[in-house]
Design a protein around this motif. Structure first.
Motif, PDB file in Angstrom:
ATOM      1  N   ARG A  47       0.857  -1.198   0.000  1.00 13.82           N
ATOM      2  CA  ARG A  47       0.000   0.000   0.000  1.00 13.82           C
ATOM      3  C   ARG A  47       0.885   1.238   0.000  1.00 13.82           C
ATOM      4  N   CYS A  59      -4.900  -5.196  -8.983  1.00 15.94           N
ATOM      5  CA  CYS A  59      -3.743  -4.364  -8.605  1.00 15.94           C
ATOM      6  C   CYS A  59      -2.566  -5.222  -8.158  1.00 15.94           C
ATOM      7  N   TYR A 118      -3.423   5.492  -1.051  1.00 16.41           N
ATOM      8  CA  TYR A 118      -4.443   4.515  -0.624  1.00 16.41           C
ATOM      9  C   TYR A 118      -4.771   4.710   0.859  1.00 16.41           C
ATOM     10  N   GLU A 174      -6.747   8.008   1.508  1.00 14.06           N
ATOM     11  CA  GLU A 174      -8.114   7.951   0.961  1.00 14.06           C
ATOM     12  C   GLU A 174      -9.018   7.018   1.749  1.00 14.06           C
ATOM     13  N   ASN A 175      -8.404   6.003   2.346  1.00 13.41           N
ATOM     14  CA  ASN A 175      -9.205   4.984   3.045  1.00 13.41           C
ATOM     15  C   ASN A 175      -9.004   5.004   4.557  1.00 13.41           C
ATOM     16  N   GLU A 188      -9.542  -5.743  -6.163  1.00 10.27           N
ATOM     17  CA  GLU A 188      -8.202  -5.536  -5.614  1.00 10.27           C
ATOM     18  C   GLU A 188      -7.164  -6.395  -6.331  1.00 10.27           C
TER      19      GLU A 188
END
Ligand SMILES: CC(C)(COP(=O)(O)OP(=O)(O)OC[C@H]1O[C@@H](n2cnc3c(N)ncnc32)[C@H](O)[C@@H]1OP(=O)(O)O)[C@@H](O)C(=O)NCCC(=O)NCCS
Length: 183
Positions: free
Chosen positions: A56, A165, A60, A63-64, A162
């Motif tokens: 990560r 990615c 990311y 944002e999360n 996911e």
């Protein structure tokens, strides 16, 4: 025993304070905050380098951030450290995914992963989510919490977002696990 948010534990391990200091050490599980991000990413990417989870980046994580909870350890001399983290990502009206669940190597097998996971499942229940999903290499941890491995062909396609990615997309070595939550 797995505790709840704000519960205080005694010092749990080798980060190593002497016994006499132990009573003053504190461990809490709480919602993540922006200043936690760097330490969270260190934990996650440490395991990602070993091929155990997806890497990560800060985008990311910021944002999360509201999906994440952390365990914060405060030593007797007041130093704070993020020693575990994990997140719950809502994928659809009936399903959410546990992601980036990581416990600092020195704090593993002390019940912290369980505390984080239970907190995330509690969040899922509060949201009205019926099923929680996880991808993992080590299924033994998740099966203790009622997760059962599911064959790939049974997994709804929204769970694969996911995976696109992931560098191991074509040679995935993780197992999908699901638990149905009782209302
Ligand atoms: C998997 C992980 C989150 C577990 O956290 P932990 O704090 O070490 O686990 P806990 O101490 O809370 O363990 C809870 C229970 O699961 C068991 N357990 C923990 N890891 C296990 C494993 N790899 N295999 C089998 N059982 C396991 C414990 O023995 C304990 O069982 P008990 O209640 O019967 O005593 C942690 O080891 C970790 O960060 N692993 C690397 C990253 C990873 O694989 N994350 C999961 C995928 S997102």
């Amino acid at each position: 025993m797995v505790g709840t948010d704000k519960e205080t534990d005694k010092q749990i391990d080798s980060g190593a304070p002497r016994e006499a200091e132990a009573a003053a050490d504190v461990l809490i599980v709480r919602r993540a905050r922006i200043p936690d991000v760097e330490e969270m990413l260190d934990l996650i990417n440490g395991y990602a380098r070993l091929g155990l989870m997806l890497p990560r980046g800060p985008k990311y994580a910021y944002e999360n951030i509201r999906d994440f909870v952390v365990a914060e350890y405060t030593s007797a001399d007041g130093r704070r450290q993020v020693v575990a983290c994990g997140s719950l990502s809502v994928l659809w009206k009936d399903i959410a995914e546990i992601r980036s669940l990581a416990v600092h190597p020195q704090f593993r097998r002390k019940g912290l992963g369980a505390r984080i996971l239970r907190r995330l499942i509690e969040d899922a229940r509060e949201l009205g989510i019926k099923r929680v999903f996880a991808f993992a290499k080590e299924v033994g941890f998740f099966t203790r919490f009622g997760f059962t491995p599911r064959p790939r062909e049974e997994l709804p396609s929204k769970l694969w977002g996911e995976c696109s990615c992931c560098p191991k997309y074509y040679e995935c070595d993780e197992i999908g696990l699901m638990v149905e939550l009782q209302s």
